[in-house]
Structures are given as structure tokens and as C-alpha cells.
Design a protein around this motif. Structure first.
Motif, short mmCIF file in Angstrom:
data_model
loop_
_atom_site.label_atom_id
_atom_site.label_comp_id
_atom_site.label_asym_id
_atom_site.label_seq_id
_atom_site.Cartn_x
_atom_site.Cartn_y
_atom_site.Cartn_z
N ASP A 173 4.74 17.03 -2.01
CA ASP A 173 5.71 16.64 -3.03
C ASP A 173 5.60 17.52 -4.27
N PHE A 174 4.46 18.17 -4.46
CA PHE A 174 4.39 19.21 -5.50
C PHE A 174 5.43 20.28 -5.21
N ALA A 175 5.50 20.71 -3.94
CA ALA A 175 6.48 21.72 -3.56
C ALA A 175 7.90 21.18 -3.73
N ASP A 176 8.10 19.88 -3.42
CA ASP A 176 9.43 19.29 -3.57
C ASP A 176 9.89 19.33 -5.04
N GLY A 177 9.00 18.94 -5.95
CA GLY A 177 9.36 18.96 -7.36
C GLY A 177 9.60 20.38 -7.86
N PHE A 178 8.73 21.28 -7.43
CA PHE A 178 8.87 22.70 -7.79
C PHE A 178 10.21 23.24 -7.31
N MET B 213 0.83 -1.21 0.00
CA MET B 213 0.00 0.00 0.00
C MET B 213 0.87 1.26 0.00
N ALA B 214 1.91 1.26 0.83
CA ALA B 214 2.78 2.43 0.92
C ALA B 214 3.46 2.72 -0.41
N VAL B 215 3.91 1.66 -1.10
CA VAL B 215 4.58 1.85 -2.39
C VAL B 215 3.60 2.40 -3.41
N PHE B 216 2.36 1.92 -3.37
CA PHE B 216 1.34 2.42 -4.30
C PHE B 216 1.07 3.90 -4.08
N VAL B 217 0.96 4.32 -2.81
CA VAL B 217 0.75 5.74 -2.51
C VAL B 217 1.96 6.55 -2.93
N ALA B 218 3.16 6.00 -2.77
CA ALA B 218 4.38 6.70 -3.17
C ALA B 218 4.42 6.98 -4.67
N LEU B 219 3.74 6.15 -5.47
CA LEU B 219 3.66 6.42 -6.90
C LEU B 219 2.89 7.72 -7.15
N GLY B 220 1.90 8.02 -6.30
CA GLY B 220 1.21 9.30 -6.39
C GLY B 220 2.14 10.46 -6.10
N ALA B 221 3.02 10.26 -5.12
CA ALA B 221 4.03 11.28 -4.81
C ALA B 221 4.98 11.47 -5.99
N PHE B 222 5.31 10.38 -6.68
CA PHE B 222 6.16 10.44 -7.87
C PHE B 222 5.55 11.36 -8.92
N LEU B 223 4.26 11.16 -9.21
CA LEU B 223 3.58 11.97 -10.21
C LEU B 223 3.45 13.43 -9.77
N MET B 224 3.16 13.64 -8.49
CA MET B 224 2.99 15.01 -7.98
C MET B 224 4.32 15.77 -8.03
N THR B 225 5.43 15.09 -7.77
CA THR B 225 6.74 15.73 -7.85
C THR B 225 7.04 16.18 -9.28
N VAL C 71 9.38 6.61 -3.74
CA VAL C 71 9.02 5.24 -4.08
C VAL C 71 10.07 4.27 -3.52
N LEU C 72 11.34 4.62 -3.70
CA LEU C 72 12.42 3.78 -3.15
C LEU C 72 12.38 3.75 -1.64
N GLY C 73 12.11 4.92 -1.03
CA GLY C 73 12.04 4.97 0.43
C GLY C 73 10.93 4.11 0.98
N ALA C 74 9.74 4.19 0.36
CA ALA C 74 8.62 3.38 0.82
C ALA C 74 8.90 1.89 0.63
N ALA C 75 9.53 1.53 -0.49
CA ALA C 75 9.85 0.13 -0.74
C ALA C 75 10.86 -0.40 0.27
N SER C 76 11.77 0.47 0.72
CA SER C 76 12.80 0.02 1.66
C SER C 76 12.23 -0.37 3.01
N THR C 77 11.07 0.21 3.37
CA THR C 77 10.50 -0.11 4.69
C THR C 77 9.93 -1.53 4.74
#
Length: 247
Positions: free
Chosen positions: A146-151, A1-13, A179-185
Motif C-alpha cells: 500500500d506504500f506503492a499504492d499511495g505513491f 482484526m481485518a479492519v484493524f490491520v486495514a488501518l495500517g494500510a491506511f497509514l502506509m498509503t 478500510v472500507l473493503g475490510a469492513a464490508s467483508t
């Protein structure tokens, strides 16, 4: 679940970086907004989380706050050392160039953003280890800011004279990091104390970049009221994100 949500962070970045690229003719507004976003992330998100997670004290001061000051001083020292090195190679002309174009500073700052995004992913995975409701609350905050992070990653890299391809490379690295961070957990459990100390340290670095680099540059050529409004709007956006996550 965490990795799936992190994909949303990927797109927002990536979306945040795309927005930063499209407003180059309003550079002062971009920088003003970036400074406000960074200020909001530090004061309203990172520091509260750091103080809550790392509740130990060192000689009467919370460890997270000590590392916050340490991060600020380290960023200041590194920036001054780079400026002095450039000035030493070119005298006054070199000093002026060091103040206006220091690609190493931009890459270092962007690398710090990538490290922060990696820790975002780890925090996301750790939150889902605690429970679903905690995970969803953290997911809302991570994906939104993560929008702010990418910006900020694209802006920081390009601000200091780096080529567009390097800015894009750092943007994609920042997008992949959560995504990598979430997968590492899936492999380990991160101690809360360590996470809190890291957040405090990184908050100090970000505050220095916002107060000493980004905001002065935003107002240097365009001391407009609109720039100030963008800074306030950036901080207010993070306040909204934090408030929604707390609901």
C-alpha cells in the motif's frame, strides 16, 4: 482484526503519497520508481494471485489471463479516445496538449487504484475468514505494497496536470478504501473466482499505465542510469514483499 490491520494500510498509503510529494525535484526518479513498483505488483503479486484464485478456462485460456489482456486493451483504448478527443478540439496543438496534460487520464487511473485498494481490503477480510495465518500473510503483503499504492495514486493524479488538492483527495480516497473493503467483508463472503478475475483485469490496466505512460515519461527528459536503477529497485521491492509474505 481485518479492519484493524486495514488501518495500517491506511497509514502506509498516506506515507507513500507523502514521499511522492517530497521528491518533485527528482521527478524522473519518482516516475522510474513508480513504474518499477507497478510492474512488480502486476507480475509478482496480482497475476499469480489471479491465476490461483480463478482457475477456470475460456477456450483453452485461463479466464484471469483473458481479463488481463482485456484490461490492457481497455486502458489503451480509453487513453487513445481521450487523446483523439483533445486533438480534435485543437488540431496539432491540441494533440500535443493531449499527450502532455490529460487530467481525465490521471483521475481515471487514480480511481482504478482506489478500486484496487478497495479489493485489497476485501481480500484482507476474506483471508481472515479463512484463518488467522492466512490473514496475517495477506496483511503483510497488503500493508507493505500500500506504500506503492499511495505513491502511485498521488503520482498518477499529478502527472497528468491535476491540481494538488485533487491529487490529495484521490490519495485519501485510496487510503480509506482498504478500510472500507475490510469492513464490508463482515457482511458477505467474496467468491474466489470473482476476486481472481478482477485481479487479472486490473493487472492489465496497471501494466499498460506502467509500460505505455509512466516509464516513457520517466525517461523522456532524463534518460539517466539512476532512473533505470529506480525502476529495478521498485520491482525488487515488490519481490521482497511477496517473498516475505510467502514465508
Amino acid at each position: 482484526m481485518a479492519v484493524f490491520v486495514a488501518l495500517g494500510a491506511f497509514l502506509m498509503t498516506l506515507f507513500g503519497g507523502w514521499v511522492a510529494q517530497r521528491v518533485t525535484d527528482r521527478r524522473h526518479l519518482v516516475l522510474g520508481l513508480a513504474g518499477g513498483l507497478m510492474l512488480g505488483v502486476v507480475g509478482l503479486d496480482l497475476l499469480p494471485e489471479a491465476l490461483e484464485a480463478a482457475d477456470s478456462e475460456v477456450f483453452g485460456v485461463p479466464a484471469a489471463l483473458l481479463l488481463f489482456v482485456g484490461g490492457f486493451l481497455l486502458a489503451h483504448t480509453g487513453e487513445r479516445l481521450l487523446a483523439a478527443r483533445h486533438a480534435g478540439h485543437g488540431g496539432e496543438e491540441g494533440e500535443h496538449a493531449a499527450q502532455s496534460r490529460r487530467p481525465e487520464v490521471g483521475l481515471t487511473a487514480a480511481s482504478a487504484m482506489v478500486g484496487h485498494s478497495l479489493m485489497d481490503g476485501i481480500a484482507l477480510g476474506a483471508a481472515f475468514q479463512v484463518g488467522g495465518s492466512m490473514g496475517l500473510a495477506v496483511a503483510l503483503a497488503v500493508v507493505a505494497h500500500d506504500f506503492a499504492d499511495g505513491f502511485n495514486t498521488y503520482t498518477l493524479t499529478s502527472l497528468y496536470g491535476n491540481e494538488r488538492r485533487k491529487a490529495l483527495a484521490m490519495l485519501f480516497a485510496d487510503a480509506a478504501a482498504p478500510v472500507l473493503g475490510a469492513a464490508s467483508t463482515l457482511l458477505f463472503t467474496l467468491p474466489a473466482e470473482l476476486l481472481g478475475c478482477y485481479l487479472g483485469f486490473f493487472g492489465g490496466v496497471l501494466l499498460y499505465l506502467a509500460a505505455a505512460e509512466i516509464l516513457p515519461e520517466a525517461h523522456h527528459d532524463h534518460p539517466a542510469r539512476s532512473t533505470l536503477l529506480c525502476t529495478v529497485a521498485g520491482a525488487a521491492f515488490i519481490w521482497l514483499v511477496v517473498g516475505l509474505a510467502a514465508e
